[in-house]
Design a protein around this motif. Structure first.
Motif, PDB file in Angstrom:
ATOM      1  N   GLY A 114       0.808  -1.203   0.000  1.00  0.00           N
ATOM      2  CA  GLY A 114       0.000   0.000   0.000  1.00  0.00           C
ATOM      3  C   GLY A 114       0.842   1.253   0.000  1.00  0.00           C
ATOM      4  O   GLY A 114       2.072   1.213  -0.107  1.00  0.00           O
ATOM      5  N   LYS A 115       0.177   2.390   0.134  1.00  0.00           N
ATOM      6  CA  LYS A 115       0.838   3.685   0.144  1.00  0.00           C
ATOM      7  C   LYS A 115       0.896   4.220   1.571  1.00  0.00           C
ATOM      8  O   LYS A 115      -0.081   4.120   2.328  1.00  0.00           O
ATOM      9  N   ILE A 116       2.037   4.778   1.925  1.00  0.00           N
ATOM     10  CA  ILE A 116       2.168   5.410   3.239  1.00  0.00           C
ATOM     11  C   ILE A 116       2.415   6.907   3.088  1.00  0.00           C
ATOM     12  O   ILE A 116       2.563   7.618   4.077  1.00  0.00           O
ATOM     13  N   HIS A 117       2.458   7.345   1.824  1.00  0.00           N
ATOM     14  CA  HIS A 117       2.654   8.749   1.503  1.00  0.00           C
ATOM     15  C   HIS A 117       2.258   8.918   0.039  1.00  0.00           C
ATOM     16  O   HIS A 117       2.185   7.943  -0.708  1.00  0.00           O
ATOM     17  N   ASP A 118       1.984  10.153  -0.365  1.00  0.00           N
ATOM     18  CA  ASP A 118       1.600  10.381  -1.760  1.00  0.00           C
ATOM     19  C   ASP A 118       2.637   9.839  -2.736  1.00  0.00           C
ATOM     20  O   ASP A 118       2.297   9.405  -3.844  1.00  0.00           O
ATOM     21  N   LYS A 119       3.898   9.843  -2.324  1.00  0.00           N
ATOM     22  CA  LYS A 119       4.971   9.409  -3.219  1.00  0.00           C
ATOM     23  C   LYS A 119       5.734   8.191  -2.707  1.00  0.00           C
ATOM     24  O   LYS A 119       6.755   7.813  -3.287  1.00  0.00           O
ATOM     25  N   VAL A 120       5.266   7.580  -1.658  1.00  0.00           N
ATOM     26  CA  VAL A 120       5.973   6.427  -1.082  1.00  0.00           C
ATOM     27  C   VAL A 120       5.001   5.272  -0.870  1.00  0.00           C
ATOM     28  O   VAL A 120       3.948   5.440  -0.252  1.00  0.00           O
ATOM     29  N   SER A 121       5.353   4.109  -1.415  1.00  0.00           N
ATOM     30  CA  SER A 121       4.554   2.895  -1.207  1.00  0.00           C
ATOM     31  C   SER A 121       5.476   1.773  -0.750  1.00  0.00           C
ATOM     32  O   SER A 121       6.708   1.882  -0.808  1.00  0.00           O
ATOM     33  N   PHE A 122       4.872   0.696  -0.285  1.00  0.00           N
ATOM     34  CA  PHE A 122       5.660  -0.436   0.200  1.00  0.00           C
ATOM     35  C   PHE A 122       5.001  -1.736  -0.255  1.00  0.00           C
ATOM     36  O   PHE A 122       3.819  -1.777  -0.626  1.00  0.00           O
ATOM     37  N   ARG A 123       5.771  -2.805  -0.204  1.00  0.00           N
ATOM     38  CA  ARG A 123       5.231  -4.129  -0.494  1.00  0.00           C
ATOM     39  C   ARG A 123       6.007  -5.162   0.304  1.00  0.00           C
ATOM     40  O   ARG A 123       7.244  -5.138   0.336  1.00  0.00           O
ATOM     41  N   PHE A 124       5.272  -6.065   0.931  1.00  0.00           N
ATOM     42  CA  PHE A 124       5.881  -7.146   1.714  1.00  0.00           C
ATOM     43  C   PHE A 124       5.145  -8.445   1.392  1.00  0.00           C
ATOM     44  O   PHE A 124       3.921  -8.488   1.388  1.00  0.00           O
ATOM     45  N   ARG A 125       5.914  -9.489   1.092  1.00  0.00           N
ATOM     46  CA  ARG A 125       5.297 -10.798   0.846  1.00  0.00           C
ATOM     47  C   ARG A 125       6.170 -11.873   1.451  1.00  0.00           C
ATOM     48  O   ARG A 125       7.373 -11.943   1.181  1.00  0.00           O
ATOM     49  N   ASP A 126       5.556 -12.719   2.266  1.00  0.00           N
ATOM     50  CA  ASP A 126       6.275 -13.787   2.962  1.00  0.00           C
ATOM     51  C   ASP A 126       5.668 -15.123   2.576  1.00  0.00           C
ATOM     52  O   ASP A 126       4.444 -15.271   2.490  1.00  0.00           O
ATOM     53  N   ARG A 127       6.525 -16.095   2.363  1.00  0.00           N
ATOM     54  CA  ARG A 127       6.106 -17.409   1.896  1.00  0.00           C
ATOM     55  C   ARG A 127       6.092 -18.394   3.063  1.00  0.00           C
ATOM     56  O   ARG A 127       7.120 -18.668   3.674  1.00  0.00           O
ATOM     57  N   TYR A 128       4.930 -18.951   3.350  1.00  0.00           N
ATOM     58  CA  TYR A 128       4.812 -19.892   4.457  1.00  0.00           C
ATOM     59  C   TYR A 128       5.138 -21.324   4.040  1.00  0.00           C
ATOM     60  O   TYR A 128       5.106 -22.226   4.877  1.00  0.00           O
ATOM     61  N   THR A 129       5.434 -21.528   2.776  1.00  0.00           N
ATOM     62  CA  THR A 129       5.781 -22.864   2.296  1.00  0.00           C
ATOM     63  C   THR A 129       7.286 -22.994   2.061  1.00  0.00           C
ATOM     64  O   THR A 129       7.731 -23.855   1.316  1.00  0.00           O
ATOM     65  N   PHE A 132      10.153  -4.125   0.300  1.00  0.00           N
ATOM     66  CA  PHE A 132      10.773  -2.929  -0.270  1.00  0.00           C
ATOM     67  C   PHE A 132       9.860  -1.720  -0.141  1.00  0.00           C
ATOM     68  O   PHE A 132       8.658  -1.831   0.108  1.00  0.00           O
ATOM     69  N   ILE A 133      10.481  -0.556  -0.319  1.00  0.00           N
ATOM     70  CA  ILE A 133       9.726   0.682  -0.452  1.00  0.00           C
ATOM     71  C   ILE A 133       9.982   1.234  -1.847  1.00  0.00           C
ATOM     72  O   ILE A 133      11.060   1.036  -2.426  1.00  0.00           O
ATOM     73  N   LYS A 134       8.991   1.912  -2.376  1.00  0.00           N
ATOM     74  CA  LYS A 134       9.091   2.522  -3.701  1.00  0.00           C
ATOM     75  C   LYS A 134       8.794   4.010  -3.565  1.00  0.00           C
ATOM     76  O   LYS A 134       7.780   4.396  -2.981  1.00  0.00           O
ATOM     77  N   VAL A 135       9.684   4.815  -4.115  1.00  0.00           N
ATOM     78  CA  VAL A 135       9.549   6.270  -4.041  1.00  0.00           C
ATOM     79  C   VAL A 135       9.348   6.817  -5.451  1.00  0.00           C
ATOM     80  O   VAL A 135      10.148   6.522  -6.356  1.00  0.00           O
ATOM     81  N   ARG A 172       6.395   9.523 -13.718  1.00  0.00           N
ATOM     82  CA  ARG A 172       6.657   8.324 -14.515  1.00  0.00           C
ATOM     83  C   ARG A 172       7.949   7.607 -14.140  1.00  0.00           C
ATOM     84  O   ARG A 172       8.338   6.644 -14.796  1.00  0.00           O
ATOM     85  N   THR A 173       8.610   8.070 -13.084  1.00  0.00           N
ATOM     86  CA  THR A 173       9.881   7.464 -12.678  1.00  0.00           C
ATOM     87  C   THR A 173       9.841   7.138 -11.193  1.00  0.00           C
ATOM     88  O   THR A 173       9.388   7.953 -10.381  1.00  0.00           O
ATOM     89  N   ASN A 174      10.304   5.939 -10.830  1.00  0.00           N
ATOM     90  CA  ASN A 174      10.301   5.552  -9.425  1.00  0.00           C
ATOM     91  C   ASN A 174      11.592   4.843  -9.054  1.00  0.00           C
ATOM     92  O   ASN A 174      12.296   4.270  -9.901  1.00  0.00           O
ATOM     93  N   LEU A 175      11.881   4.877  -7.775  1.00  0.00           N
ATOM     94  CA  LEU A 175      13.065   4.241  -7.191  1.00  0.00           C
ATOM     95  C   LEU A 175      12.604   3.199  -6.189  1.00  0.00           C
ATOM     96  O   LEU A 175      11.750   3.478  -5.349  1.00  0.00           O
TER      97      LEU A 175
END
Length: 396
Positions: A85-100, A119-122, A127-130
């Motif tokens: 999700g987004k935690i700021h207008d220009k900052v989002s995050f993603r987390f995925r953990d595998r239980y298998t 990771f976080i994405k800025v 049209r450009t992100n880090l």
């Protein structure tokens, strides 16, 4: 348990106002006794931009070896918790953990191998992100582009690769919105050199002081989206003066109710990272193979018969060669593998992405005459008949 506790807190946050009103109206609580959310109200708005997903695939699996039934069991093939999700207008995050997968930290990157992404994405511009953290290596090809719950069996290269690595990436979408470029600098693996190869390190091969991978990817869209591409080139600095070059070319053709994917993959490895060639020659050579070459083809067709019935067919092939075979009379080609996966999916819900499926995965592993005679390997086949369901369950 921490993740379950987090989800309970989230649910409590969203249901607090309703619960308070209901209990107060029933006279159970006074205004002074009203329950307050553990998450401050001013922070609850952040949760509107957060998704919690259980990527799930479970099936009753029936296994076959060389045509003979060997085992039947219920199995959780995939269970990956994803929070993004987004935690700021220009900052989002993603987390995925595998239980298998066992949560064993990688000695090189210091994060559990069960974690796919963290990771976080800025947004540097519209049209450009880090991106910074552990992420998908941006391989070309659609086989790896799919959500893992949608791939019953991977072809050999992806099956034996480190696909989620720690590093940094930059992506840019062009003004036409039809083409994009990305570039990543990642750790070349999750383990240290010694842990990866151990006693099989060939004489004269030394660990690199900068075990990095460089990945470039181009995604394109043509003919109003009927033809799409995802092409990549990757360079891995595996050891001193020892590298790996990897090319993946993914193509997607779309028509009404029909989609066709085709991937070509090429991996030339100065030191055998996939381990397939090394395993074949292990009876005669104690070290990891040098100059291994893997070439693959992957094809998947999907036809939507009606909104509730989808037919799929996956066909794949992988070829394995040892180009530095020291035997002057020997062959560089060692083996090939083949696979076919016919699948029927039934989707009973119009507004919920839950698919029940019946599939049979047939694999054949063929060795060359030279490999059989020299290293004692033998052809074999496997089969997997699965009846189950697959769903990215959006719970929040």
């Amino acid at each position: 348990m921490k993740k379950i506790f987090f989800l309970l807190l989230v649910c409590l946050c969203f249901n607090t106002s309703f619960s308070q009103e209901k209990q107060t109206n029933e006279g159970v609580l006074t205004n002074r006794d009203t329950i307050k959310s553990l998450i401050p109200v001013k922070k609850q708005s952040l949760l509107r931009d957060v998704d919690v997903i259980f990527n799930t695939r479970m099936a009753f699996n029936n296994y076959f070896q060389d045509g003979s039934h060997s085992l039947s069991k219920f199995n959780f093939d995939q269970l990956r918790l994803e929070i993004k999700g987004k935690i700021h207008d220009k900052v989002s995050f993603r987390f995925r953990d595998r239980y298998t997968r066992e949560p064993i930290p990688g000695n090189l990157d210091n994060i559990s191998r069960s974690v796919d992404m963290a990771f976080i994405k800025v947004d540097l511009s519209p049209r450009t992100n880090l991106t910074v953290g552990k992420m998908c290596a941006d391989w070309g090809g659609y086989e790896f582009d799919f959500n893992p719950i949608d791939i019953l069996t991977y072809n050999d290269i992806i099956e034996n690769a480190d696909n989620f690595l720690v590093g940094v990436g930059v992506a840019h979408t062009f003004a036409d919105q039809k083409n994009s470029l990305s570039f990543q600098v990642l750790n070349s693996r999750t383990k240290t050199f010694q842990e990866q190869y151990g006693a099989t390190i060939p004489p004269g091969i030394e660990a690199s002081k900068a075990p990095l991978a460089f990945v470039a990817n181009w995604r394109g869209s043509f003919f109003n989206g009927k033809f799409e591409t995802t092409y990549s080139y990757s360079f891995f600095n595996e050891a001193k003066n020892t590298n790996m070059n990897y090319i993946a070319l993914g193509n997607k053709f779309s028509a009404k109710n029909f989609v066709l994917y085709y991937d070509f993959q090429y991996s030339k490895e100065k030191l055998d990272r996939k381990g397939i060639i090394s395993n074949i020659i292990s009876s005669q050579y104690q070290y990891a193979a040098q100059d291994a070459l893997y070439i693959e083809n992957w094809l998947r067709a999907e036809y939507l018969v009606n909104p509730k019935l989808n037919l799929m067919l996956t066909v794949m092939n992988s070829n394995h060669s040892w180009e530095s075979n020291p035997d002057p009379k020997g062959s560089s080609k060692m083996s090939s593998s083949y696979g076919i996966i016919p699948t029927v999916q039934y989707m009973p819900f119009k507004d919920l992405n839950v698919r029940f499926y019946l599939a049979y995965t047939a694999r054949k592993f063929n060795y060359t005459k030279y490999a059989e005679t020299t290293f004692g390997v033998k052809d074999y086949s496997t089969g997997l008949l699965s009846l189950g369901f697959v769903a990215p369950l959006l719970v929040l």
